[in-house]
Design a protein around this motif. Structure first.
Motif, mmCIF file in Angstrom:
data_model
loop_
_atom_site.group_PDB
_atom_site.id
_atom_site.type_symbol
_atom_site.label_atom_id
_atom_site.label_comp_id
_atom_site.label_asym_id
_atom_site.label_seq_id
_atom_site.Cartn_x
_atom_site.Cartn_y
_atom_site.Cartn_z
ATOM 1 N N ILE A 53 9.991 44.150 50.501
ATOM 2 C CA ILE A 53 11.050 43.136 50.536
ATOM 3 C C ILE A 53 11.377 42.777 51.971
ATOM 4 O O ILE A 53 11.477 41.595 52.335
ATOM 5 C CB ILE A 53 12.321 43.641 49.827
ATOM 6 N N VAL A 54 11.543 43.795 52.805
ATOM 7 C CA VAL A 54 11.874 43.562 54.212
ATOM 8 C C VAL A 54 10.773 42.765 54.898
ATOM 9 O O VAL A 54 11.039 41.833 55.669
ATOM 10 C CB VAL A 54 12.139 44.897 54.926
ATOM 11 N N ARG A 55 9.519 43.089 54.617
ATOM 12 C CA ARG A 55 8.408 42.336 55.216
ATOM 13 C C ARG A 55 8.421 40.880 54.765
ATOM 14 O O ARG A 55 8.086 39.969 55.530
ATOM 15 C CB ARG A 55 7.066 42.981 54.850
ATOM 16 N N ALA A 56 8.786 40.654 53.517
ATOM 17 C CA ALA A 56 8.755 39.295 52.974
ATOM 18 C C ALA A 56 9.884 38.419 53.524
ATOM 19 O O ALA A 56 9.739 37.200 53.612
ATOM 20 C CB ALA A 56 8.828 39.335 51.449
ATOM 21 N N LEU A 57 11.000 39.026 53.908
ATOM 22 C CA LEU A 57 12.122 38.264 54.444
ATOM 23 C C LEU A 57 11.823 37.766 55.854
ATOM 24 O O LEU A 57 11.250 38.476 56.673
ATOM 25 C CB LEU A 57 13.386 39.124 54.478
ATOM 26 N N LYS A 58 12.249 36.551 56.137
ATOM 27 C CA LYS A 58 12.209 36.057 57.507
ATOM 28 C C LYS A 58 13.281 36.781 58.329
ATOM 29 O O LYS A 58 14.267 37.273 57.764
ATOM 30 C CB LYS A 58 12.514 34.556 57.534
ATOM 31 N N GLY A 75 16.910 36.589 57.268
ATOM 32 C CA GLY A 75 16.972 36.432 55.824
ATOM 33 C C GLY A 75 17.900 37.445 55.184
ATOM 34 O O GLY A 75 18.147 38.523 55.727
ATOM 35 N N VAL A 76 18.420 37.114 54.003
ATOM 36 C CA VAL A 76 19.410 37.967 53.354
ATOM 37 C C VAL A 76 18.911 38.511 52.019
ATOM 38 O O VAL A 76 18.061 37.905 51.360
ATOM 39 C CB VAL A 76 20.742 37.220 53.122
ATOM 40 N N LEU A 77 19.443 39.663 51.654
ATOM 41 C CA LEU A 77 19.186 40.274 50.357
ATOM 42 C C LEU A 77 20.518 40.508 49.671
ATOM 43 O O LEU A 77 21.396 41.189 50.212
ATOM 44 C CB LEU A 77 18.446 41.602 50.510
ATOM 45 N N LEU A 78 20.684 39.947 48.487
ATOM 46 C CA LEU A 78 21.890 40.118 47.676
ATOM 47 C C LEU A 78 21.599 41.146 46.601
ATOM 48 O O LEU A 78 20.637 40.995 45.836
ATOM 49 C CB LEU A 78 22.282 38.783 47.050
ATOM 50 N N ARG A 131 21.175 41.877 55.583
ATOM 51 C CA ARG A 131 20.458 40.895 56.389
ATOM 52 C C ARG A 131 19.367 41.573 57.206
ATOM 53 O O ARG A 131 19.559 42.666 57.751
ATOM 54 C CB ARG A 131 21.417 40.155 57.318
ATOM 55 N N LYS A 132 18.219 40.896 57.300
ATOM 56 C CA LYS A 132 17.141 41.378 58.158
ATOM 57 C C LYS A 132 17.404 40.909 59.581
ATOM 58 O O LYS A 132 17.610 39.722 59.833
ATOM 59 C CB LYS A 132 15.797 40.818 57.668
ATOM 60 N N PRO A 133 17.441 41.829 60.541
ATOM 61 C CA PRO A 133 17.714 41.438 61.935
ATOM 62 C C PRO A 133 16.693 40.424 62.450
ATOM 63 O O PRO A 133 15.552 40.404 62.019
ATOM 64 C CB PRO A 133 17.616 42.758 62.689
#
Length: 253
Positions: free
Chosen positions: A168-173, A176-179, A251-253
């Motif tokens: 998931i973290v790799r896929a996020l820009k 990007g946020v995760l709810l 949120r991904k930094p």
């Protein structure tokens, strides 16, 4: 319209902070929910899940690419489809277990290409094929605890939760946020109650997502139920549909 979010956006007692959510964001999602093409079953679920308030926390917008993780029958995928619009994209992501669980609902929801901006993705839990740095955001609703549940008879083998979260973290820009929405367990129980009660300790969740590189940003109390003492299985008729649920934004930094 439901109660204004600015009046109900309260910090969770054991956490620090609550993201600002505008009434306009909630109103925009309400318009999506009012789409007459949505099913009666989905409209009934709206009253329990309060998607306008919950999704407003993530501030998804037109043109975004968003993943609905372990989406089952795709209830949230359809709402997200309306939020991101025709120039956005929703990945409806299931592993084989959730795909089997949501099979009938998915057939109806995706029939005749009725959601053209939704891409249906199915794969093994540790390799769902979402890509890297492609998502503006993602949601995982009442499914995170299943990373710590095992039931071979039900076709749910042990999952490497760390690998799942890392993808998931790799896929996020960046940014990007995760709810995350899930059923609360008693404080200090970690992931243990996932196996017996389908619940998870929210402090464990915060530490878990942080460990995998996401920053905890906010929580909202929209799905809290102080009458739930966290002792019952979430499928118990006495509490089903009324569990105490936490809503977190990372949120991904």
């Amino acid at each position: 319209m439901r109660l204004p979010l600015l009046a109900t956006c309260l910090a969770v007692a054991t956490l620090s902070g609550c993201a600002g959510v505008s009434i306009n964001e909630s109103a925009g999602i309400e318009r999506v929910l009012a789409n007459p093409a949505r099913s009666a079953a989905d409209r009934e679920r709206d009253a329990r899940d309060k998607p306008a308030e919950v999704l407003a926390l993530a501030k998804f917008k037109r043109g975004d690419t968003v993943a609905d993780l372990l989406a089952g029958g795709g209830y949230y995928s359809e709402i997200l489809s309306g939020i991101v619009g025709p120039n956005g994209k929703v990945l409806l992501v299931n592993n084989t277990g959730y795909e089997a669980f949501g099979k009938k609902a998915l057939a109806e929801r995706l029939a005749n290409d009725r959601l053209p901006n939704v891409v249906h993705v199915v794969g093994p839990s540790d390799a769902l094929g979402m890509g890297e740095n492609v998502l503006d955001g993602a949601v995982i609703v009442m499914s995170y605890h299943d990373l710590y549940w095992v039931d071979e008879k039900e076709g749910w083998p042990k999952i490497d939760a760390g690998q799942f979260l890392d993808q998931i973290v790799r896929a996020l820009k960046p940014g990007g946020v995760l709810l995350v929405v899930d059923h609360s367990a008693k404080s200090g129980t970690g992931s243990n109650d996932a196996q017996t009660l389908h619940r998870i300790d929210e402090q464990f969740a915060i530490a878990d997502f942080r460990k995998h590189g996401l920053q905890w940003e906010a929580a909202m109390p929209m799905l809290r139920n102080p009458a739930d003492d966290h002792s019952k299985n979430v499928f118990d008729p006495a509490i089903r549909g009324k569990t105490d649920r936490f809503v977190h934004l990372y949120r991904k930094p």
